[in-house]
Design a protein around this motif. Structure first.
Motif, short mmCIF file in Angstrom:
data_model
loop_
_atom_site.label_atom_id
_atom_site.label_comp_id
_atom_site.label_asym_id
_atom_site.label_seq_id
_atom_site.Cartn_x
_atom_site.Cartn_y
_atom_site.Cartn_z
N PRO A 131 61.88 74.88 99.93
CA PRO A 131 61.23 76.21 99.99
C PRO A 131 60.63 76.69 98.68
O PRO A 131 59.76 77.57 98.70
N ILE A 132 61.06 76.14 97.55
CA ILE A 132 60.55 76.64 96.26
C ILE A 132 59.75 75.58 95.52
O ILE A 132 59.40 75.76 94.35
N GLU A 133 59.41 74.49 96.19
CA GLU A 133 58.65 73.41 95.57
C GLU A 133 57.32 73.91 95.00
O GLU A 133 56.97 73.61 93.85
N THR A 134 56.58 74.69 95.78
CA THR A 134 55.29 75.19 95.31
C THR A 134 55.46 76.20 94.17
O THR A 134 54.59 76.33 93.31
N ASP A 135 56.59 76.93 94.16
CA ASP A 135 56.84 77.90 93.09
C ASP A 135 57.05 77.19 91.75
O ASP A 135 56.66 77.70 90.70
N ILE A 136 57.68 76.02 91.78
CA ILE A 136 57.84 75.26 90.54
C ILE A 136 56.48 74.76 90.05
O ILE A 136 56.16 74.86 88.87
N LEU A 137 55.67 74.25 90.97
CA LEU A 137 54.35 73.77 90.58
C LEU A 137 53.46 74.89 90.05
O LEU A 137 52.64 74.69 89.16
N ALA A 138 53.65 76.10 90.61
CA ALA A 138 52.83 77.24 90.19
C ALA A 138 53.34 77.87 88.90
O ALA A 138 52.68 78.75 88.34
N GLY A 139 54.52 77.46 88.44
CA GLY A 139 55.07 78.02 87.22
C GLY A 139 55.92 79.25 87.42
O GLY A 139 56.39 79.84 86.45
N ALA A 140 56.14 79.66 88.68
CA ALA A 140 56.97 80.83 88.93
C ALA A 140 58.44 80.54 88.70
O ALA A 140 59.23 81.45 88.42
N ILE A 141 58.84 79.29 88.84
CA ILE A 141 60.22 78.85 88.61
C ILE A 141 60.18 77.69 87.62
O ILE A 141 59.39 76.76 87.77
N ASP A 142 61.04 77.74 86.61
CA ASP A 142 61.06 76.70 85.58
C ASP A 142 61.63 75.39 86.10
O ASP A 142 61.06 74.32 85.86
N PHE A 143 62.76 75.46 86.79
CA PHE A 143 63.35 74.23 87.31
C PHE A 143 64.36 74.58 88.41
O PHE A 143 64.76 75.73 88.58
#
Length: 308
Positions: A131-143
């Motif tokens: 669910p957060i894969e795209t958020d990591i790619l977008a920079g919204a989540i660091d890791f």
């Protein structure tokens, strides 16, 4: 197009109204309206459409905000990284953890991070990876830290395995099957299936029975809430399956117990997942390293406990 334009568009998209966005970022509504209009004129497309309760993104607006959010996040990181390289431990670190990782690794890592970087802001969300894969790619989540099938992860990410994991079948204390030693003893039992986030074989009871050659068991309840799942398991004869880290929570370990199966149930390994093409900021790297140390300490405690 100015960076303030991106800021304003993202704020309106997040809050669903010009007024709420203005309050959040401290900009007057007329200025927000003018900013949105300028962006739309430059793009030659409408980003928002009005409705009774505010505004919503158009299809084009959704695509634009996705890119704009990534740009905005990277600019924030660039500014913070400069500050951090100058010796100031300020800025944000945003991570997403599975529940198992939160229970076993987060407390000690957060405590150490707060002592080392008291002026930093730590943002922690709970999720599985998909669910957060795209958020990591977008920079919204660091890791991300949690269970992941390593061979199923895109080459856009680097995956660092922290430790192998195992699953436990949990039942209320004094359950009629509390002495079960084999999975075959449980073929007639009824189950709570955790459906905590997306498709996750680490907590899939059907997958467990299938991989050992048995028909799927009877699932009496799907629980999308961890609280619901635990309350049902504590107060019924339903069984459930979870990663062993859930028993690190003292209150839970006093109310449910793992069945003493002869063969351990392998689980999905706990890993750190991060973008391949962008290094972490110094602050995010500090917290990532603290999670590694917490994982190493957890493995030592676990092995010591099994040896007793």
């Amino acid at each position: 197009m100015k960076l303030s334009h991106l800021r304003d568009v993202i704020a309106v998209a997040e809050h669903g109204s010009l007024r709420a966005a203005g309050r959040r970022i401290g900009v007057a509504q007329p200025a927000i309206t003018r900013s949105i209009r300028e962006v739309e004129q430059e793009l030659g497309a409408t980003l928002f459409e009005r409705h009774a309760r505010g505004v919503r993104l158009t299809e084009i607006g959704t695509a634009f905000v996705r890119r704009a959010s990534a740009v905005h996040a990277e600019l924030r990181r660039a500014r913070e990284e400069v500050d951090q390289l100058k010796g100031r431990a300020v800025g944000e670190v945003s991570v997403s953890l599975s529940t198992a990782s939160s229970l076993s690794l987060m407390p000690s890592a957060v405590q150490a991070f707060r002592k080392r970087c008291p002026d930093a802001l730590l943002k922690i969300s709970e999720s599985f990876f998909r669910p957060i894969e795209t958020d990591i790619l977008a920079g919204a989540i660091d890791f991300y830290v949690g269970p992941i099938e390593i061979d199923q992860v895109s080459q856009q990410f680097t995956v660092e395995k922290l430790f192998e994991n195992r699953r436990l079948i949990l039942a209320r204390k004094d359950h009629p099957l509390s002495n079960a030693r084999k999975l075959s003893d449980l073929v007639d039992a009824e189950w709570v299936r955790p459906v905590l986030s997306g498709n996750n074989t680490d907590v899939d009871v059907d997958f467990l029975f299938k991989e050992q050659g048995y028909d799927p068991p009877r699932v009496a309840l799907h629980a999308r809430s961890a609280m619901v799942m635990l309350l049902v398991t504590m107060n019924s004869d339903l069984l459930t399956i979870l990663p062993e880290q859930w028993l690190d929570f003292p209150l839970l370990s006093n109310l449910v117990a793992p069945l003493p199966l002869d063969e351990p149930l392998a689980g999905t390994p706990i890993c750190i997942v991060r973008r391949r093409d962008m290094p972490l900021t110094p602050l995010a790297e500090i917290f990532c390293d603290l999670m590694r140390r917490a994982a190493l300490n957890y493995v030592h405690r676990r092995e010591a406990g099994r040896g007793q």
